[in-house]
Motif scaffolding. Structure first.
Motif, PDB file in Angstrom:
ATOM      1  N   GLN A   1      57.136  55.826  45.897  1.00  0.00           N
ATOM      2  CA  GLN A   1      55.659  55.322  45.369  1.00  0.00           C
ATOM      3  C   GLN A   1      55.304  54.245  46.247  1.00  0.00           C
ATOM      4  O   GLN A   1      54.192  54.220  46.704  1.00  0.00           O
ATOM      5  CB  GLN A   1      55.837  54.666  43.766  1.00  0.00           C
ATOM      6  N   GLU A   2      56.223  53.314  46.786  1.00  0.00           N
ATOM      7  CA  GLU A   2      55.629  52.497  47.741  1.00  0.00           C
ATOM      8  C   GLU A   2      55.353  53.036  49.084  1.00  0.00           C
ATOM      9  O   GLU A   2      54.636  52.715  49.656  1.00  0.00           O
ATOM     10  CB  GLU A   2      56.674  51.184  48.063  1.00  0.00           C
ATOM     11  N   MET A   3      55.992  54.064  49.785  1.00  0.00           N
ATOM     12  CA  MET A   3      55.979  54.755  50.841  1.00  0.00           C
ATOM     13  C   MET A   3      54.602  55.405  50.915  1.00  0.00           C
ATOM     14  O   MET A   3      53.740  55.786  51.705  1.00  0.00           O
ATOM     15  CB  MET A   3      56.962  55.655  51.213  1.00  0.00           C
TER      16      MET A   3
ATOM     17  N   PRO B   1      51.178  59.727  42.998  1.00  0.00           N
ATOM     18  CA  PRO B   1      51.881  61.064  43.221  1.00  0.00           C
ATOM     19  C   PRO B   1      50.449  62.031  43.602  1.00  0.00           C
ATOM     20  O   PRO B   1      49.409  61.941  42.877  1.00  0.00           O
ATOM     21  CB  PRO B   1      52.300  61.488  41.953  1.00  0.00           C
ATOM     22  N   ALA B   2      50.573  63.103  44.363  1.00  0.00           N
ATOM     23  CA  ALA B   2      49.703  63.928  44.602  1.00  0.00           C
ATOM     24  C   ALA B   2      50.203  65.397  44.690  1.00  0.00           C
ATOM     25  O   ALA B   2      49.499  66.444  44.985  1.00  0.00           O
ATOM     26  CB  ALA B   2      48.776  63.894  46.199  1.00  0.00           C
TER      27      ALA B   2
ATOM     28  N   TRP C   1      55.500  63.704  43.009  1.00  0.00           N
ATOM     29  CA  TRP C   1      55.100  63.868  44.630  1.00  0.00           C
ATOM     30  C   TRP C   1      55.441  65.220  45.255  1.00  0.00           C
ATOM     31  O   TRP C   1      54.857  65.328  46.275  1.00  0.00           O
ATOM     32  CB  TRP C   1      55.876  62.858  45.452  1.00  0.00           C
ATOM     33  N   ALA C   2      55.906  66.024  44.731  1.00  0.00           N
ATOM     34  CA  ALA C   2      56.439  67.116  45.338  1.00  0.00           C
ATOM     35  C   ALA C   2      55.619  68.484  45.295  1.00  0.00           C
ATOM     36  O   ALA C   2      55.518  68.848  44.060  1.00  0.00           O
ATOM     37  CB  ALA C   2      57.985  67.403  45.090  1.00  0.00           C
ATOM     38  N   ALA C   3      55.081  69.061  46.279  1.00  0.00           N
ATOM     39  CA  ALA C   3      54.633  70.512  46.190  1.00  0.00           C
ATOM     40  C   ALA C   3      55.912  71.448  46.267  1.00  0.00           C
ATOM     41  O   ALA C   3      55.697  72.468  45.538  1.00  0.00           O
ATOM     42  CB  ALA C   3      53.794  70.802  47.352  1.00  0.00           C
TER      43      ALA C   3
END
Length: 446
Positions: free
Chosen positions: A275-277, A281-282, A304-306
């Motif tokens: 999350q910090e990086m 999430p997208a 965060w992962a497609a």
């Protein structure tokens, strides 16, 4: 789990023999034959509690847990004083995560036990659940009760040893664990635990003697070979494939429960680093969980992962990860080799509590860099020690500790920048916090 139900006085010899044969077929994993036999028995006696119990055991062997629970539950409504069936029901409820219900089932098993050592199995299972909850005094009490019923019960002695160790009573733990080993000498967990206790007591030479005796009895055993190397101070570059597969296949069924009582936080901490990086999430990243285990990271990474991949050496762990879900693909592979064969495939490589089975981190972090796209990142945990760029150490636990300077140097050598290393407590062990590092970094622009 008990595999042979008891039979009522009204059973005919033919009926009793059929149930005994069905139980033997289940034990031999001849499940189709057992099913055909039980269908005939239940056609003749559809409300027979022992036949329903046995069919419940068959459904468990077939991986149909909910049906198994329902069948054994029905058998208990017909024959509520069946101690063994209550114990089996408790085991099934544990497997499905219904811990409070399992505790009640085990309690019923103890209540209906007919003297002697009949209730010892259920008492030992209660002790295991108390251990899971971190109730060490309760686990000690119930373990001792099981031992009173069955003095030669190795599992109860082992449960007692863990409860004592977690209370800091190391000498008593060694004695209890030694008894467990003597009663079941090939029990890997019990035997390694008593040697570990000797190491904690500073009895280094005695621990060495016991490891060497064990290896003489079982030449080539990868677990003993690895732990002996740790005790001798001769650390290999990383834990061998054989060690990892043997240990984690054996732990797969109880792994999540074991980590729960250790207050395991590595997946949560890695997710915080992600999350910090990457911010909110997208669902846009190609992510790999390197050393995914039972898949505890999957629900945390999925936002965060497609595309989310996982790899692990342990078939048992991968089966649990598949059951948990969340991954698009799972691979059985050693993670360095896997990463090296996936050039430019991922935006993010994460590894929670897995690189502690590696010594020098240069090779594995170079493989991670190769697997990343430009500006891709890594996030992982390791166990901590003081020291410089070349410092790491294999501990008696079978895991390595790393100096922060070593982690930073290996990341830099692999081409990573924006390195962040912070102290964490990823778990507890023997009643003490384990000190670790949470590391994250991105590939530097070329």
């Amino acid at each position: 789990m008990t595999t042979t139900p008891t039979h009522t006085d009204t059973d005919t010899m033919t009926h009793a023999a059929a149930l005994a044969q069905a139980a033997a077929l289940i034990k031999a994993q001849k499940l189709d034959a057992a099913g055909e036999l039980l269908d005939r028995v239940l056609e003749a006696a559809p409300a027979d509690p022992d036949a329903l119990h046995c069919q419940g055991l068959l459904r468990h062997a077939q991986g149909r847990s909910n049906e198994s629970i329902a069948l054994i539950g029905r058998s208990l409504t017909l024959q509520p004083a069946h101690s063994g069936a209550w114990n089996n029901l408790g085991n099934l409820l544990v497997e499905t995560g219904r811990i409070d219900d399992a505790m009640l089932a085990y309690g019923n098993s103890v209540s209906f036990a007919k003297g002697g050592d009949e209730g010892a199995d259920a008492m030992s299972n209660i002790a295991s659940l108390e251990r899971r909850k971190g109730h060490w005094q309760a686990a000690e009490r119930v373990s001792r009760q099981a031992i009173e019923l069955r003095p030669e019960f190795s599992e109860a002695w082992y449960n007692l040893s863990i409860a004592l160790m977690e209370q800091g009573r190391i000498h008593e733990s060694v004695i209890a664990n030694s008894r467990a080993v003597l009663l079941q000498p090939r029990n890997l967990s019990a035997r390694s635990q008593v040697i570990r206790a000797l190491e904690l007591l500073g009895e280094h030479e005695q621990a060495l003697v016991m490891y060497r005796e064990w290896l003489a009895e079982d030449p080539g055993n990868p677990v003993v070979t690895h732990l002996l190397a740790a005790c001798e101070g001769q650390a290999p570059a990383r834990a061998s494939d054989g060690y990892v597969e043997t240990v984690f296949d054996s732990y797969a069924g109880s792994f999540d429960a074991s980590l729960e009582k250790l207050h395991y936080r590595a997946p949560e901490l890695v997710a915080q680093a992600v999350q910090e990086m990457h911010g909110a999430p997208a669902a846009s990243l190609a992510v790999v969980d390197a050393g995914c285990g039972t898949g505890l990271c999957a629900p945390l990474l999925r936002p965060w992962a497609a595309h989310l991949a996982g790899c692990d050496l342990s078939v048992g762990m991968l089966q649990r990860a598949e059951q948990r879900g969340g991954y698009d693909v799972l691979h059985k592979a050693e993670l360095t080799h896997y990463l090296y064969t996936q050039p430019g495939r991922f935006d993010l490589v994460i590894s929670a509590d897995t690189l502690c089975y590696f010594g020098d981190l240069h090779e594995v972090l170079a493989a991670a860099a190769r697997a990343l796209r430009p500006a891709g990142g890594v996030a992982f945990t390791v166990e901590a020690m003081p020291g410089g760029q070349d410092d790491f150490r294999l501990e008696g636990s079978g895991r390595y500790r790393h100096a922060a300077a070593h982690v930073e140097a290996c990341l830099a050598a692999a081409g990573f920048g924006a390195v962040r290393i912070e102290p964490i407590v990823p778990r507890r062990e023997a009643g003490q916090d384990v000190q670790g590092w949470l590391a994250s970094a991105r590939l530097s622009a070329h």
